[in-house]
Motif scaffolding. Structure first.
Motif, PDB file in Angstrom:
ATOM      1  N   ALA A   5      -4.742  -7.469   0.633  1.00  0.00           N
ATOM      2  CA  ALA A   5      -4.707  -6.527   1.500  1.00  0.00           C
ATOM      3  C   ALA A   5      -5.804  -5.315   1.520  1.00  0.00           C
ATOM      4  O   ALA A   5      -6.080  -4.812   2.621  1.00  0.00           O
ATOM      5  CB  ALA A   5      -3.346  -5.808   1.137  1.00  0.00           C
ATOM      6  N   SER A  52      -1.627  -4.348  -7.416  1.00  0.00           N
ATOM      7  CA  SER A  52      -0.902  -4.868  -6.370  1.00  0.00           C
ATOM      8  C   SER A  52       0.392  -4.138  -5.726  1.00  0.00           C
ATOM      9  O   SER A  52       0.649  -4.100  -4.562  1.00  0.00           O
ATOM     10  CB  SER A  52      -0.461  -6.289  -6.791  1.00  0.00           C
ATOM     11  OG  SER A  52       0.513  -6.479  -7.896  1.00  0.00           O
ATOM     12  N   TYR A  53       1.290  -3.527  -6.741  1.00  0.00           N
ATOM     13  CA  TYR A  53       2.493  -2.866  -6.375  1.00  0.00           C
ATOM     14  C   TYR A  53       2.059  -1.448  -5.653  1.00  0.00           C
ATOM     15  O   TYR A  53       2.681  -1.276  -4.613  1.00  0.00           O
ATOM     16  CB  TYR A  53       3.269  -2.416  -7.765  1.00  0.00           C
ATOM     17  CG  TYR A  53       4.471  -1.497  -7.338  1.00  0.00           C
ATOM     18  CD1 TYR A  53       5.620  -2.238  -6.805  1.00  0.00           C
ATOM     19  CD2 TYR A  53       4.493  -0.131  -7.732  1.00  0.00           C
ATOM     20  CE1 TYR A  53       6.646  -1.444  -6.312  1.00  0.00           C
ATOM     21  CE2 TYR A  53       5.775   0.663  -7.426  1.00  0.00           C
ATOM     22  CZ  TYR A  53       6.587  -0.068  -6.689  1.00  0.00           C
ATOM     23  OH  TYR A  53       8.198   0.483  -6.427  1.00  0.00           O
ATOM     24  N   ARG A  61      -0.763  -1.355  -3.829  1.00  0.00           N
ATOM     25  CA  ARG A  61      -1.392  -1.837  -2.328  1.00  0.00           C
ATOM     26  C   ARG A  61      -0.079  -2.107  -1.553  1.00  0.00           C
ATOM     27  O   ARG A  61       0.007  -1.591  -0.256  1.00  0.00           O
ATOM     28  CB  ARG A  61      -2.090  -3.198  -2.737  1.00  0.00           C
ATOM     29  CG  ARG A  61      -3.148  -2.922  -3.145  1.00  0.00           C
ATOM     30  CD  ARG A  61      -4.002  -4.132  -3.022  1.00  0.00           C
ATOM     31  NE  ARG A  61      -5.244  -4.308  -4.016  1.00  0.00           N
ATOM     32  CZ  ARG A  61      -5.071  -4.811  -4.798  1.00  0.00           C
ATOM     33  NH1 ARG A  61      -4.232  -5.503  -5.637  1.00  0.00           N
ATOM     34  NH2 ARG A  61      -6.317  -4.803  -5.686  1.00  0.00           N
ATOM     35  N   SER A  62       1.185  -2.536  -2.104  1.00  0.00           N
ATOM     36  CA  SER A  62       2.321  -2.874  -1.301  1.00  0.00           C
ATOM     37  C   SER A  62       2.786  -1.451  -0.750  1.00  0.00           C
ATOM     38  O   SER A  62       3.455  -1.473   0.249  1.00  0.00           O
ATOM     39  CB  SER A  62       3.345  -3.720  -2.144  1.00  0.00           C
ATOM     40  OG  SER A  62       3.874  -2.843  -3.087  1.00  0.00           O
ATOM     41  N   LYS A 118       0.698  -0.313   2.265  1.00  0.00           N
ATOM     42  CA  LYS A 118       0.917  -0.951   3.251  1.00  0.00           C
ATOM     43  C   LYS A 118       2.139  -0.551   3.965  1.00  0.00           C
ATOM     44  O   LYS A 118       2.124  -0.783   5.389  1.00  0.00           O
ATOM     45  CB  LYS A 118       0.946  -2.298   3.039  1.00  0.00           C
ATOM     46  CG  LYS A 118      -0.367  -3.212   2.844  1.00  0.00           C
ATOM     47  CD  LYS A 118      -0.451  -4.802   2.283  1.00  0.00           C
ATOM     48  CE  LYS A 118       0.067  -5.343   3.594  1.00  0.00           C
ATOM     49  NZ  LYS A 118       0.244  -6.937   3.354  1.00  0.00           N
ATOM     50  N   LYS A 119       3.161  -0.189   3.429  1.00  0.00           N
ATOM     51  CA  LYS A 119       4.196   0.054   3.816  1.00  0.00           C
ATOM     52  C   LYS A 119       4.265   1.854   4.442  1.00  0.00           C
ATOM     53  O   LYS A 119       5.311   2.333   4.838  1.00  0.00           O
ATOM     54  CB  LYS A 119       5.434   0.006   2.930  1.00  0.00           C
ATOM     55  CG  LYS A 119       5.635  -1.419   2.686  1.00  0.00           C
ATOM     56  CD  LYS A 119       6.810  -1.448   1.616  1.00  0.00           C
ATOM     57  CE  LYS A 119       6.960  -3.040   0.943  1.00  0.00           C
ATOM     58  NZ  LYS A 119       8.130  -3.127   0.076  1.00  0.00           N
TER      59      LYS A 119
END
Length: 266
Positions: A77, A179-180, A182-183, A186-187
């Motif tokens: 992402a 990674s968490y 990033r998520s 993204k939200k």
């Protein structure tokens, strides 16, 4: 902070000598350190504390871009932080030098044992600090047990820091990871991302081409960092000025005419 490249390290290996400033010894941690979240901070704080105790220089081995970009490029992402942002935060935490690598096939094929031996020989590494889940070397074959054995054989002090956990909206605890985060970005969940980063999420715009009409435009493709969903946001400029930002499918549009170095999401 002193920055070294892989070429610098190779030159030191061929000359069988350490850089002058590392002759007294160093402590090292290896990682992408993308975002420099609370888990990364705990590792680097442990490294700095141990190095201060033994009067050696704390340093890191990191990469120009985070490793997931190379390993999972299809669904990657974007970066949480740029290299410049990471270096600046590391310096604030007390890190004195960084070896910055491109993740090439040559580096990927080095065994963990050989890579650690290079660091010991070139950087006079006396301390090695990582998270408990750290692995290194070809195909990640060298884990904590193997590293501890190598360290005992080579007189290197090790410290493996337990995972830092975060309790989200449920009772379950999540391991804090880039990674968490990033998520969450993204939200558009900036309160969570900012809490885990211990700072507002910031886009570095210095290297982006910026076009002005009545607004300032930056194409999405110029930004390597992860972006939130399309929509309207209120962000802060590097000067603390509140700026309206619209993110579309193709670009970022700021209600501003002057160029921006960075913006943060509150």
């Amino acid at each position: 902070m002193i920055l070294y490249s892989w070429k610098d390290i190779q030159n030191s290996v061929s000359k069988e000598e350490s850089p002058l400033e590392l002759l007294a010894g160093s402590g090292i941690s290896i990682g992408s350190f993308d975002g420099l979240h609370l888990g990364h901070r705990k590792i680097l704080q442990e490294l700095v504390a141990l190095c201060q105790k033994d009067n050696v220089l704390p340093g890191v081995v990191t990469f120009k871009r985070p490793l997931p970009l190379y390993k999972h490029s299809a669904d990657y992402a974007g970066d949480v932080s740029t290299l410049e942002q990471r270096i600046n935060i590391m310096e604030e935490l007390g890190i004195k030098f960084a070896i910055v690598l491109d993740f090439t096939d040559e580096i990927a094929k080095i065994s963990g044992h050989d890579f650690l031996t290079i660091l010991k020989n070139v950087c006079n590494m006396k301390i090695f600090v990582e998270g408990e889940d750290f692995r290194c070397g070809y195909k990640g074959a060298t884990d904590m047990t193997a590293i501890k054995y190598w360290a005992e054989q080579n007189g290197v002090v090790t410290s493996f820091v337990p995972q830092v956990l975060y309790k989200s909206g449920t009772d379950e605890e999540e391991r804090i990871s880039s990674s968490y985060i990033r998520s969450m970005i993204k939200k558009g969940f900036f309160s969570t991302a900012n809490e885990l980063l211990s700072r507002p999420y910031e886009l570095d715009l210095k290297k982006c081409t910026q076009f002005s009409d009545k607004n300032l435009h930056i194409e999405k493709g110029e930004i390597a960092q992860v972006l939130p969903p399309c929509g309207i946001y209120r962000v802060k400029s590097e000067n603390g000025e509140s700026v309206r930002l619209e993110i579309t499918e193709k670009e970022l549009i700021f209600e501003l005419q002057s160029n921006l170095s960075s913006v943060s999401f509150q």
